[in-house]
Write a protein that holds these residues in place. Structure first.
Motif, PDB file in Angstrom:
ATOM      1  N   GLU A  50     -14.521  -8.676  29.183  1.00  0.00           N
ATOM      2  CA  GLU A  50     -14.948  -7.294  29.627  1.00  0.00           C
ATOM      3  C   GLU A  50     -13.890  -7.031  30.912  1.00  0.00           C
ATOM      4  O   GLU A  50     -13.931  -7.642  32.092  1.00  0.00           O
ATOM      5  CB  GLU A  50     -16.278  -7.240  30.388  1.00  0.00           C
ATOM      6  N   MET A  51     -13.098  -6.076  30.824  1.00  0.00           N
ATOM      7  CA  MET A  51     -12.103  -5.874  31.749  1.00  0.00           C
ATOM      8  C   MET A  51     -12.615  -4.481  32.559  1.00  0.00           C
ATOM      9  O   MET A  51     -13.170  -3.778  32.032  1.00  0.00           O
ATOM     10  CB  MET A  51     -10.669  -5.452  31.181  1.00  0.00           C
ATOM     11  N   GLY A  52     -12.164  -4.645  34.025  1.00  0.00           N
ATOM     12  CA  GLY A  52     -12.840  -3.639  34.693  1.00  0.00           C
ATOM     13  C   GLY A  52     -14.081  -4.343  35.459  1.00  0.00           C
ATOM     14  O   GLY A  52     -14.303  -5.272  35.431  1.00  0.00           O
ATOM     15  N   SER A  53     -14.670  -3.243  36.046  1.00  0.00           N
ATOM     16  CA  SER A  53     -16.100  -3.891  36.857  1.00  0.00           C
ATOM     17  C   SER A  53     -17.079  -3.178  36.338  1.00  0.00           C
ATOM     18  O   SER A  53     -17.334  -1.882  36.035  1.00  0.00           O
ATOM     19  CB  SER A  53     -15.724  -3.750  38.255  1.00  0.00           C
ATOM     20  N   PRO A  54     -18.465  -3.678  36.618  1.00  0.00           N
ATOM     21  CA  PRO A  54     -19.778  -3.172  36.430  1.00  0.00           C
ATOM     22  C   PRO A  54     -20.095  -2.126  37.314  1.00  0.00           C
ATOM     23  O   PRO A  54     -19.473  -2.158  38.379  1.00  0.00           O
ATOM     24  CB  PRO A  54     -20.743  -4.429  36.343  1.00  0.00           C
ATOM     25  N   GLU A  55     -20.841  -1.231  37.041  1.00  0.00           N
ATOM     26  CA  GLU A  55     -21.191  -0.041  37.849  1.00  0.00           C
ATOM     27  C   GLU A  55     -21.613  -0.485  39.188  1.00  0.00           C
ATOM     28  O   GLU A  55     -21.709   0.111  40.145  1.00  0.00           O
ATOM     29  CB  GLU A  55     -21.913   1.087  37.316  1.00  0.00           C
ATOM     30  N   ASP A  56     -22.491  -1.706  39.139  1.00  0.00           N
ATOM     31  CA  ASP A  56     -23.142  -2.018  40.435  1.00  0.00           C
ATOM     32  C   ASP A  56     -22.399  -3.114  41.175  1.00  0.00           C
ATOM     33  O   ASP A  56     -22.723  -3.651  42.089  1.00  0.00           O
ATOM     34  CB  ASP A  56     -24.578  -2.714  40.031  1.00  0.00           C
ATOM     35  N   GLU A  57     -20.868  -3.238  40.898  1.00  0.00           N
ATOM     36  CA  GLU A  57     -20.099  -4.109  41.679  1.00  0.00           C
ATOM     37  C   GLU A  57     -19.905  -3.577  43.085  1.00  0.00           C
ATOM     38  O   GLU A  57     -19.441  -2.393  43.151  1.00  0.00           O
ATOM     39  CB  GLU A  57     -19.050  -4.668  40.867  1.00  0.00           C
ATOM     40  N   PRO A  58     -20.309  -4.212  43.955  1.00  0.00           N
ATOM     41  CA  PRO A  58     -19.890  -3.553  45.237  1.00  0.00           C
ATOM     42  C   PRO A  58     -18.489  -3.143  45.624  1.00  0.00           C
ATOM     43  O   PRO A  58     -17.508  -4.166  45.033  1.00  0.00           O
ATOM     44  CB  PRO A  58     -20.188  -4.585  46.383  1.00  0.00           C
ATOM     45  N   GLN A  59     -18.093  -2.117  46.202  1.00  0.00           N
ATOM     46  CA  GLN A  59     -16.658  -1.962  46.437  1.00  0.00           C
ATOM     47  C   GLN A  59     -15.672  -1.559  45.258  1.00  0.00           C
ATOM     48  O   GLN A  59     -14.483  -1.533  45.596  1.00  0.00           O
ATOM     49  CB  GLN A  59     -16.122  -2.809  47.498  1.00  0.00           C
ATOM     50  N   ARG A  60     -16.417  -1.363  44.190  1.00  0.00           N
ATOM     51  CA  ARG A  60     -15.553  -1.183  43.103  1.00  0.00           C
ATOM     52  C   ARG A  60     -14.740   0.305  43.272  1.00  0.00           C
ATOM     53  O   ARG A  60     -15.504   1.165  44.095  1.00  0.00           O
ATOM     54  CB  ARG A  60     -16.314  -0.961  41.969  1.00  0.00           C
ATOM     55  N   THR A  61     -13.972   0.816  42.390  1.00  0.00           N
ATOM     56  CA  THR A  61     -13.470   2.084  42.609  1.00  0.00           C
ATOM     57  C   THR A  61     -13.316   2.705  41.207  1.00  0.00           C
ATOM     58  O   THR A  61     -13.515   2.070  40.102  1.00  0.00           O
ATOM     59  CB  THR A  61     -11.760   2.154  42.957  1.00  0.00           C
ATOM     60  N   ASP A  62     -13.177   3.978  41.079  1.00  0.00           N
ATOM     61  CA  ASP A  62     -13.732   4.628  39.943  1.00  0.00           C
ATOM     62  C   ASP A  62     -12.517   4.305  38.846  1.00  0.00           C
ATOM     63  O   ASP A  62     -12.884   4.472  37.564  1.00  0.00           O
ATOM     64  CB  ASP A  62     -13.400   6.030  40.063  1.00  0.00           C
ATOM     65  N   ASP A  63     -11.325   3.735  38.980  1.00  0.00           N
ATOM     66  CA  ASP A  63     -10.322   3.464  37.847  1.00  0.00           C
ATOM     67  C   ASP A  63     -10.599   2.062  37.411  1.00  0.00           C
ATOM     68  O   ASP A  63      -9.871   1.610  36.591  1.00  0.00           O
ATOM     69  CB  ASP A  63      -8.914   3.456  38.718  1.00  0.00           C
ATOM     70  N   GLU A  64     -11.695   1.619  37.791  1.00  0.00           N
ATOM     71  CA  GLU A  64     -12.205   0.119  37.037  1.00  0.00           C
ATOM     72  C   GLU A  64     -13.108   0.194  35.928  1.00  0.00           C
ATOM     73  O   GLU A  64     -14.099  -0.504  35.766  1.00  0.00           O
ATOM     74  CB  GLU A  64     -12.521  -0.679  37.979  1.00  0.00           C
ATOM     75  N   VAL A  65     -12.918   1.120  34.998  1.00  0.00           N
ATOM     76  CA  VAL A  65     -13.754   1.533  34.040  1.00  0.00           C
ATOM     77  C   VAL A  65     -13.950   0.096  33.125  1.00  0.00           C
ATOM     78  O   VAL A  65     -12.937  -0.265  32.527  1.00  0.00           O
ATOM     79  CB  VAL A  65     -13.227   2.613  33.110  1.00  0.00           C
ATOM     80  N   PRO A  66     -15.139  -0.136  32.726  1.00  0.00           N
ATOM     81  CA  PRO A  66     -15.441  -1.522  32.153  1.00  0.00           C
ATOM     82  C   PRO A  66     -15.165  -1.222  30.782  1.00  0.00           C
ATOM     83  O   PRO A  66     -15.498  -0.169  30.215  1.00  0.00           O
ATOM     84  CB  PRO A  66     -16.719  -1.776  32.506  1.00  0.00           C
ATOM     85  N   HIS A  67     -14.487  -1.995  30.069  1.00  0.00           N
ATOM     86  CA  HIS A  67     -14.204  -1.836  28.625  1.00  0.00           C
ATOM     87  C   HIS A  67     -13.763  -3.160  28.009  1.00  0.00           C
ATOM     88  O   HIS A  67     -13.501  -4.274  28.782  1.00  0.00           O
ATOM     89  CB  HIS A  67     -13.031  -0.971  28.350  1.00  0.00           C
ATOM     90  N   GLN A  68     -14.348  -3.420  26.846  1.00  0.00           N
ATOM     91  CA  GLN A  68     -13.892  -4.773  26.089  1.00  0.00           C
ATOM     92  C   GLN A  68     -12.396  -4.987  25.637  1.00  0.00           C
ATOM     93  O   GLN A  68     -11.833  -3.724  25.128  1.00  0.00           O
ATOM     94  CB  GLN A  68     -14.784  -5.089  24.950  1.00  0.00           C
ATOM     95  N   VAL A  69     -11.952  -5.908  25.957  1.00  0.00           N
ATOM     96  CA  VAL A  69     -10.449  -6.208  25.534  1.00  0.00           C
ATOM     97  C   VAL A  69     -10.382  -7.538  24.892  1.00  0.00           C
ATOM     98  O   VAL A  69     -11.075  -8.536  25.359  1.00  0.00           O
ATOM     99  CB  VAL A  69      -9.612  -6.375  26.740  1.00  0.00           C
ATOM    100  N   THR A  70      -9.565  -7.533  23.709  1.00  0.00           N
ATOM    101  CA  THR A  70      -9.394  -8.643  22.890  1.00  0.00           C
ATOM    102  C   THR A  70      -7.803  -8.984  22.990  1.00  0.00           C
ATOM    103  O   THR A  70      -7.199  -8.132  22.603  1.00  0.00           O
ATOM    104  CB  THR A  70      -9.891  -8.503  21.452  1.00  0.00           C
TER     105      THR A  70
END
Length: 321
Positions: A50-70
């Motif tokens: 899972e690339m990016g960060s979950p919405e509840d991760e502290p101090q995350r930014t809007d450009d870290e949209v979580p998405h699956q990467v293979t």
């Protein structure tokens, strides 16, 4: 396979190979040498994360949209950022601000500077096909199988990461602020044997910076064009939240920009080898000689045999029956 050589008058008995490969508690590695400077590379097996960060991760930014990467192919990645010693061995000069130790990561190098370095390195090591990792390859390796904000867990300390300890992450305790880089491999490695993926220096990636997709991706290479190149990992002057696995340096840095907090990490082999049978990038307890690719060296990374292009050696290791 490894061949057992019996002792004779010229040598001791032991496992032998004619390729510069080895295995240790982190898994499979290979090395190159330029003069008296050696760079080790780790084999990173393919996988999904899972690339990016979950919405509840502290101090995350809007450009870290979580998405699956293979990532469908394994790849090699340097176990440290490029040192000043290696840069000088190839380029003949040192642009860095912090020159107290040649083992410090080279910094104040632009993305364009790195492309020149890669071209010269390829001439010194024929067939190396040196490159920068993609942003997806970088984050996958940084996480090393974790889903937390850091490869070390939900939080960090300055004993693990070189960052501004005056600004800890998400309620953590204040700690040391070194105000400079530290020698590579002087802080703990992640579970895949990669050092200072968090902090010390930002690391250039191959990609143009762009918005993440929200749908699953296979072998992504980022935006096709852009104005800025991706930087990952945070730096010695970064705050705790800025050295997270998912953090993207999203402003200001065009390919020609330089900074005392910016370096890079090598990923040799533009033409990547096929994945071998067995998990060679796993930890030592998941790696035995029987699982290693044919022709793999032992823990000493044995060298010798007839010289061949480095990339051809890599392809041979993973395609030989």
């Amino acid at each position: 396979r490894l061949d057992w050589q019996p002792p004779d008058q010229q040598r001791e008995c032991g496992w032998t190979s004619d390729q510069p490969l080895g295995v240790d508690r982190f898994g499979l590695y290979a090395e190159i040498s330029i003069g008296d400077v050696t760079q080790r590379f780790r084999w990173i097996a393919p996988g999904t994360f899972e690339m990016g960060s979950p919405e509840d991760e502290p101090q995350r930014t809007d450009d870290e949209v979580p998405h699956q990467v293979t990532l469908t192919q394994g790849y090699w990645l340097a176990d440290t950022a490029c040192t000043q010693a290696l840069w000088m061995a190839v380029m003949g000069s040192n642009p860095s601000r912090f020159q107290d130790d040649p083992r410090n990561p080279v910094e104040q190098v632009s993305w364009n500077d790195v492309q020149e370095f890669l071209e010269k390195l390829d001439r010194r090591v024929p067939g190396l096909d040196a490159r920068l990792p993609s942003e997806a390859e970088w984050e996958y390796a940084c996480r090393a199988g974790t889903t937390t904000a850091f490869s070390f867990g939900a939080n960090i300390t300055p004993e693990q990461v070189n960052y501004d300890g005056n600004h800890p992450y998400a309620g953590g305790k204040k700690g040391l602020y070194r105000e400079k880089t530290v020698p590579v491999a002087s802080l703990p490695a992640n579970a895949w044997g990669l050092y200072e993926m968090h902090g010390n220096v930002y690391e250039w990636c191959a990609d143009w910076y762009g918005d993440y997709p929200s749908t699953p991706q296979v072998d992504p290479r980022g935006a096709s064009t852009g104005a800025r190149r991706v930087l990952r990992g945070g730096s010695w002057y970064g705050y705790g939240g800025g050295v997270r696995s998912a953090h993207r340096r999203y402003y200001y840095y065009e390919p020609g920009e330089r900074n005392s907090g910016i370096g890079f990490r090598l990923a040799p082999g533009r033409g990547r080898p096929a994945e071998p049978a067995g998990g060679t990038a796993a930890a030592a307890e998941r790696t035995s000689p029987a699982e290693l690719p044919p022709g793999t060296g032992g823990s000493s990374g044995a060298r010798g045999g007839k010289p061949r292009a480095w990339s051809q050696l890599i392809r041979d290791w993973f395609t030989r029956k």
